[in-house]
Design a protein around this motif. Sequence first.
Motif, PDB file in Angstrom:
ATOM      1  N   ALA A 206       0.842  -1.189   0.000  1.00  0.00           N
ATOM      2  CA  ALA A 206       0.000   0.000   0.000  1.00  0.00           C
ATOM      3  C   ALA A 206       0.880   1.243   0.000  1.00  0.00           C
ATOM      4  O   ALA A 206       2.088   1.167   0.263  1.00  0.00           O
ATOM      5  N   ARG A 207       0.301   2.382  -0.255  1.00  0.00           N
ATOM      6  CA  ARG A 207       1.065   3.629  -0.320  1.00  0.00           C
ATOM      7  C   ARG A 207       1.774   3.929   0.992  1.00  0.00           C
ATOM      8  O   ARG A 207       2.853   4.533   1.012  1.00  0.00           O
ATOM      9  N   ASP A 208       1.178   3.494   2.117  1.00  0.00           N
ATOM     10  CA  ASP A 208       1.794   3.772   3.414  1.00  0.00           C
ATOM     11  C   ASP A 208       2.846   2.742   3.807  1.00  0.00           C
ATOM     12  O   ASP A 208       3.406   2.804   4.895  1.00  0.00           O
ATOM     13  N   GLY A 209       3.126   1.771   2.929  1.00  0.00           N
ATOM     14  CA  GLY A 209       4.162   0.787   3.195  1.00  0.00           C
ATOM     15  C   GLY A 209       3.688  -0.495   3.840  1.00  0.00           C
ATOM     16  O   GLY A 209       4.502  -1.384   4.119  1.00  0.00           O
ATOM     17  N   THR A 210       2.404  -0.620   4.077  1.00  0.00           N
ATOM     18  CA  THR A 210       1.883  -1.855   4.652  1.00  0.00           C
ATOM     19  C   THR A 210       1.632  -2.872   3.549  1.00  0.00           C
ATOM     20  O   THR A 210       1.393  -2.524   2.392  1.00  0.00           O
ATOM     21  N   ARG A 211       1.696  -4.131   3.924  1.00  0.00           N
ATOM     22  CA  ARG A 211       1.425  -5.188   2.949  1.00  0.00           C
ATOM     23  C   ARG A 211      -0.038  -5.156   2.532  1.00  0.00           C
ATOM     24  O   ARG A 211      -0.911  -4.833   3.327  1.00  0.00           O
ATOM     25  N   ILE A 212      -0.289  -5.501   1.288  1.00  0.00           N
ATOM     26  CA  ILE A 212      -1.660  -5.625   0.808  1.00  0.00           C
ATOM     27  C   ILE A 212      -2.080  -7.070   0.982  1.00  0.00           C
ATOM     28  O   ILE A 212      -1.773  -7.935   0.159  1.00  0.00           O
ATOM     29  N   GLY A 213      -2.741  -7.349   2.070  1.00  0.00           N
ATOM     30  CA  GLY A 213      -3.213  -8.696   2.367  1.00  0.00           C
ATOM     31  C   GLY A 213      -2.114  -9.729   2.219  1.00  0.00           C
ATOM     32  O   GLY A 213      -1.001  -9.557   2.700  1.00  0.00           O
ATOM     33  N   ASP A 214      -2.460 -10.803   1.507  1.00  0.00           N
ATOM     34  CA  ASP A 214      -1.503 -11.879   1.254  1.00  0.00           C
ATOM     35  C   ASP A 214      -1.065 -11.801  -0.203  1.00  0.00           C
ATOM     36  O   ASP A 214      -0.852 -12.813  -0.857  1.00  0.00           O
ATOM     37  N   ALA A 215      -0.925 -10.560  -0.690  1.00  0.00           N
ATOM     38  CA  ALA A 215      -0.721 -10.336  -2.128  1.00  0.00           C
ATOM     39  C   ALA A 215       0.700 -10.625  -2.565  1.00  0.00           C
ATOM     40  O   ALA A 215       1.438  -9.751  -2.978  1.00  0.00           O
ATOM     41  N   LEU A 216       1.109 -11.863  -2.451  1.00  0.00           N
ATOM     42  CA  LEU A 216       2.374 -12.322  -3.002  1.00  0.00           C
ATOM     43  C   LEU A 216       2.088 -13.168  -4.235  1.00  0.00           C
ATOM     44  O   LEU A 216       1.002 -13.747  -4.353  1.00  0.00           O
ATOM     45  N   PRO A 217       3.024 -13.251  -5.149  1.00  0.00           N
ATOM     46  CA  PRO A 217       2.826 -14.171  -6.278  1.00  0.00           C
ATOM     47  C   PRO A 217       2.498 -15.566  -5.750  1.00  0.00           C
ATOM     48  O   PRO A 217       3.096 -16.021  -4.759  1.00  0.00           O
ATOM     49  N   PRO A 218       1.560 -16.256  -6.348  1.00  0.00           N
ATOM     50  CA  PRO A 218       1.091 -17.546  -5.822  1.00  0.00           C
ATOM     51  C   PRO A 218       2.202 -18.535  -5.504  1.00  0.00           C
ATOM     52  O   PRO A 218       2.156 -19.237  -4.491  1.00  0.00           O
ATOM     53  N   GLU A 219       3.221 -18.585  -6.360  1.00  0.00           N
ATOM     54  CA  GLU A 219       4.286 -19.581  -6.153  1.00  0.00           C
ATOM     55  C   GLU A 219       5.172 -19.259  -4.955  1.00  0.00           C
ATOM     56  O   GLU A 219       5.985 -20.083  -4.551  1.00  0.00           O
ATOM     57  N   LEU A 220       4.991 -18.082  -4.363  1.00  0.00           N
ATOM     58  CA  LEU A 220       5.841 -17.685  -3.247  1.00  0.00           C
ATOM     59  C   LEU A 220       5.072 -17.513  -1.942  1.00  0.00           C
ATOM     60  O   LEU A 220       5.666 -17.189  -0.927  1.00  0.00           O
ATOM     61  N   ARG A 221       3.787 -17.752  -1.941  1.00  0.00           N
ATOM     62  CA  ARG A 221       2.993 -17.482  -0.751  1.00  0.00           C
ATOM     63  C   ARG A 221       3.353 -18.369   0.431  1.00  0.00           C
ATOM     64  O   ARG A 221       3.131 -18.007   1.575  1.00  0.00           O
ATOM     65  N   ALA A 222       3.934 -19.527   0.165  1.00  0.00           N
ATOM     66  CA  ALA A 222       4.285 -20.439   1.245  1.00  0.00           C
ATOM     67  C   ALA A 222       5.680 -20.188   1.797  1.00  0.00           C
ATOM     68  O   ALA A 222       6.116 -20.870   2.708  1.00  0.00           O
ATOM     69  N   VAL A 223       6.390 -19.199   1.247  1.00  0.00           N
ATOM     70  CA  VAL A 223       7.747 -18.930   1.701  1.00  0.00           C
ATOM     71  C   VAL A 223       7.725 -18.216   3.030  1.00  0.00           C
ATOM     72  O   VAL A 223       7.115 -17.158   3.171  1.00  0.00           O
ATOM     73  N   PRO A 224       8.362 -18.778   4.071  1.00  0.00           N
ATOM     74  CA  PRO A 224       8.372 -18.108   5.371  1.00  0.00           C
ATOM     75  C   PRO A 224       9.287 -16.893   5.333  1.00  0.00           C
ATOM     76  O   PRO A 224      10.249 -16.841   4.574  1.00  0.00           O
ATOM     77  N   SER A 225       8.985 -15.893   6.141  1.00  0.00           N
ATOM     78  CA  SER A 225       9.807 -14.700   6.231  1.00  0.00           C
ATOM     79  C   SER A 225      10.889 -14.885   7.277  1.00  0.00           C
ATOM     80  O   SER A 225      10.703 -15.617   8.259  1.00  0.00           O
TER      81      SER A 225
END
Length: 226
Positions: A206-225
């Motif tokens: 988002a413009r304020d720097g927060t993540r937009i939901g779980d909006a990662l590319p599908p192939e990477l959504r399971a990658v732990p941070s």
Amino acid sequence: MLDANLNGTRGSRVGAGHPPVRAAWAEQDPLLTDYYDAEWGMPVTDDAGVFERLSLEAFQSGLSWLTVLRKREAFRDAFSEFDPERVAAFAEPDIDRLMQNAGIIRNAAKIRATVGNAAATLRLRAEGPGLAHLVWSFRPERSPSPRTAAEVPSTSPESVALAKELRRLGFRFVGPTTSYALMTAIGIADVHLVDSHRRGCSGLWARDGTRIGDALPPELRAVPSH
């Protein structure tokens, strides 16, 4: 990567009658403008794509990003489209060939590092999810929200940690600044100025720097941070 001597802003807020707002470095040459408007900050999630960006950022170290962009197609041709398997197989005759190639940046240490980094990429692929998954696993919980050039960081805690991990795995020319340049180039962090028409272009922030939901590319959504 942002060149220190090109940081800055130009224009005003995007709106009716106002031109797009870009960092000043993106206004210095049409190649930079095109790169800023169409590519910088957009997600790259495949190993070859991330390997290419990592390699180009390493070659850029100490030089200008415009120099790299002007030579990008020559780099792709010289390094077999940055296919890690093909580059990892380069031997001394290939190093000699590259050192004679005026179309690229002829730095022996960086050329050898690129070959070595290709081999490290293959080891990662054999041992786990691969280079792209590793790099994306260092995505921050929050992205910067710079309003001026002075607020644009050149490193982050995540880039320091990523550089350390890459070096542990045998990669070279991957310091915290190069790692952060990679992260911002491929959408892992968004350092477009808040007023920029490209802020949030990846769809992940988002413009304020927060993540937009779980909006990662599908192939990477399971990658732990990290």
